[in-house]
Enzyme design. Structure first.
Site, mmCIF file in Angstrom:
data_model
loop_
_atom_site.group_PDB
_atom_site.id
_atom_site.type_symbol
_atom_site.label_atom_id
_atom_site.label_comp_id
_atom_site.label_asym_id
_atom_site.label_seq_id
_atom_site.Cartn_x
_atom_site.Cartn_y
_atom_site.Cartn_z
ATOM 1 N N SER A 96 44.275 35.493 39.058
ATOM 2 C CA SER A 96 44.320 34.604 37.907
ATOM 3 C C SER A 96 45.759 34.357 37.463
ATOM 4 O O SER A 96 46.549 33.819 38.214
ATOM 5 C CB SER A 96 43.451 35.191 36.796
ATOM 6 O OG SER A 96 43.161 34.251 35.805
ATOM 7 N N ASP A 218 32.330 30.809 39.147
ATOM 8 C CA ASP A 218 33.419 31.326 38.323
ATOM 9 C C ASP A 218 33.506 30.473 37.068
ATOM 10 O O ASP A 218 33.858 29.290 37.135
ATOM 11 C CB ASP A 218 34.733 31.276 39.110
ATOM 12 C CG ASP A 218 35.916 31.869 38.351
ATOM 13 O OD1 ASP A 218 35.843 31.988 37.115
ATOM 14 O OD2 ASP A 218 36.923 32.192 39.008
ATOM 15 N N HIS A 246 34.742 35.816 37.543
ATOM 16 C CA HIS A 246 36.174 35.569 37.680
ATOM 17 C C HIS A 246 36.950 36.795 38.143
ATOM 18 O O HIS A 246 38.138 36.682 38.439
ATOM 19 C CB HIS A 246 36.721 35.088 36.322
ATOM 20 C CG HIS A 246 38.136 34.634 36.361
ATOM 21 N ND1 HIS A 246 38.582 33.631 37.209
ATOM 22 C CD2 HIS A 246 39.232 35.044 35.649
ATOM 23 C CE1 HIS A 246 39.874 33.446 37.017
ATOM 24 N NE2 HIS A 246 40.289 34.293 36.088
#
Length: 268
Positions: A96, A218, A246
């Protein structure tokens, strides 16, 4: 203070290894998020684990809002850390925001990176005509308001959505506790630096082998955003793994390890 102390760096794995594997965590977690991943590579690589400023056991005094208004501050931190450790041609695994920061760092200092594996990465989270990032402006404004009103209550709501795997509530509970550990005076800045970013043009300049790992569902990064990133980064590989949420490195580590195996071990 040395950079490695600022980021609470741990170096594990094979001390004399010719290659280094560096892990960059995402929002709401710290280096412990990789605890079920890095041991799979410890016999072959020097493993470098660190906490972003504002997370985990990084130096609280190091968080300066003006430095971390964008992902560029985290990218500079990574470049400085690799300089202090005298590491080049590292294999980077980022999740991320850690993935975004790593890509920016590799653009700025390509000699420091051999290849990058990016989990749940996005160039932009905000929707606009012709681009689906996953969040409308109204969504983000509501998110910022909720965090301002009560970080902990927001964490309890956000964690299950981001984690997915509703049949395993302990995962979301763990993630919610981790989010609550983010300093209250830093969390809004960190979230804005993530959700307001737009690196769609910048990431065209990335010239390192890049593996994009995406789950089949996600809530934070839709498949369309991952496909955009794949089209943007020349020569990148997009792999959709059989997992949801995620944070698959925490919810489905065996599938993430399987997806990383050949890529991180590839020569060059």
């Amino acid at each position: 203070m040395e950079v490695r102390d600022k980021h609470h760096v741990h170096i594990v794995g094979r001390a004399g290894a010719a290659r280094s594997l560096v892990f960059a965590h995402g929002f709401g977690t710290d280096q412990r998020a990789w605890d079920t991943i890095w041991p799979a590579f410890a016999d072959e690589f020097r493993i470098v684990l660190y906490d972003h400023v504002g997370a985990g056991r990084s130096d609280p005094a190091a968080f300066e809002q003006h430095r971390y208004l964008t992902m560029d501050g985290y990218a500079r931190d990574l470049n400085m850390l690799l300089d202090e450790l005298a590491l080049k041609d590292v294999v980077l695994v980022g999740h991320s925001m850690g993935a975004t920061a790593s890509m920016l760092a590799a653009i700025a200092r390509p000699e420091q990176f051999a290849r990058l594996a990016c989990i749940g990465a996005s160039a932009r989270y905000l929707d606009e005509p012709g681009y689906h990032g996953g969040f409308s402006e109204a969504d983000l404004n509501a998110l910022y308001r909720a965090v301002t009103i009560g970080r902990d209550a927001w964490a309890e709501q956000f964690a299950p959505v981001a984690m997915g795997n509703r049949d395993r509530p302990e995962l979301a509970e763990h993630f919610a506790r981790a989010i609550k550990s983010v300093p209250a005076d830093a969390i809004l800045t960190v979230l804005c630096s993530i959700f307001q970013c737009d690196y769609r043009q910048t990431l065209q300049r990335l010239q390192r082998p890049t593996l994009l790992l995406q789950t089949r569902a996600d809530a934070a990064v839709p498949l369309e955003a991952a496909e955009f990133l794949h089209r943007t980064i020349a020569g990148s590989t997009l792999r959709v793994i059989d997992a949801e949420g995620h944070l698959p490195h925490m919810s489905a580590p065996e599938r993430v390890i399987e997806a990383l195996q050949d890529f991180v071990r590839a020569p060059g």
